[in-house]
Design an enzyme around this catalytic site. Structure first.
Site, PDB file in Angstrom:
ATOM      1  N   GLU A 134      10.605  47.684  14.858  1.00  0.00           N
ATOM      2  CA  GLU A 134      10.855  49.177  15.279  1.00  0.00           C
ATOM      3  C   GLU A 134      10.693  49.037  16.797  1.00  0.00           C
ATOM      4  O   GLU A 134      10.054  48.323  17.150  1.00  0.00           O
ATOM      5  CB  GLU A 134       9.594  50.114  15.000  1.00  0.00           C
ATOM      6  CG  GLU A 134       9.666  50.528  13.368  1.00  0.00           C
ATOM      7  CD  GLU A 134       8.968  49.319  12.564  1.00  0.00           C
ATOM      8  OE1 GLU A 134       8.942  49.510  11.489  1.00  0.00           O
ATOM      9  OE2 GLU A 134       8.158  48.660  13.064  1.00  0.00           O
TER      10      GLU A 134
ATOM     11  N   TYR B  27      18.094  43.338  21.684  1.00  0.00           N
ATOM     12  CA  TYR B  27      18.146  43.323  20.149  1.00  0.00           C
ATOM     13  C   TYR B  27      19.703  43.426  19.686  1.00  0.00           C
ATOM     14  O   TYR B  27      19.841  42.484  18.683  1.00  0.00           O
ATOM     15  CB  TYR B  27      17.301  44.149  19.440  1.00  0.00           C
ATOM     16  CG  TYR B  27      15.773  44.069  19.719  1.00  0.00           C
ATOM     17  CD1 TYR B  27      15.084  42.955  19.809  1.00  0.00           C
ATOM     18  CD2 TYR B  27      15.083  45.236  19.968  1.00  0.00           C
ATOM     19  CE1 TYR B  27      13.808  42.837  19.943  1.00  0.00           C
ATOM     20  CE2 TYR B  27      13.771  45.227  20.290  1.00  0.00           C
ATOM     21  CZ  TYR B  27      13.080  43.827  20.162  1.00  0.00           C
ATOM     22  OH  TYR B  27      11.664  43.930  20.432  1.00  0.00           O
TER      23      TYR B  27
END
Length: 150
Positions: A108, A120
């Site tokens: 998260e 990411y």
């Protein structure tokens, strides 16, 4: 500009330093007990980015259960951001998870953390969903990301 560092496993002896750096990186920091609990768990591990000076520039905490892994915490101290430490920690963490038999990794990230999201996505993570009001201090949604290691 890259910063010289080495990645090493986090030890219980590092808990106090991790807890000291955590509030510099996050508005809702983990406690020393939270770090200790993760490092004592057989399913979790930590990695540190140690600078040539011996200081910590960042850290990653992750866990692996069966074929799934989760990046629980990835932090780089503010003055060392955008110098490759976060990416280096992430790659080392993914390698460690893969060596533990993990096929899928989840994490998260604050929906407003555009630099982290870009890092990411550039490393193959893909959005899976959103957790409403997941974070506190301030309250904010989390993006849930997933990467296949297969």
């Amino acid at each position: 500009m890259a910063v010289a560092y080495r990645i090493r496993p986090a030890l219980l002896a590092d808990v106090a330093e991790l807890a000291r750096l955590e509030p510099r990186c996050f508005s809702d920091p983990w406690s020393p007990g939270g770090f200790r609990e993760m490092l004592e768990s057989p399913h979790s591990f930590g990695l540190l980015a140690e600078l040539k000076s011996g200081q910590l520039g960042g850290y990653l905490v992750a866990r692996a259960v069966e074929r799934e892994g989760e990046i629980l915490n990835l932090a780089v101290v503010p003055e060392r951001r955008r110098h490759g430490l976060g990416g280096g920690l992430l790659e080392a963490g993914l390698d460690a998870l893969k060596s533990r038999g993990v096929n899928d990794v989840f994490l998260e990230v604050r929906a407003s953390n555009e630099p982290a999201i870009a890092m990411y996505l550039a490393r193959g993570f893909r959005p899976m969903g959103r957790r409403r009001e997941y974070y506190r201090k301030p309250v904010e949604d989390a993006m849930v990301l997933r990467k296949s290691l297969e």
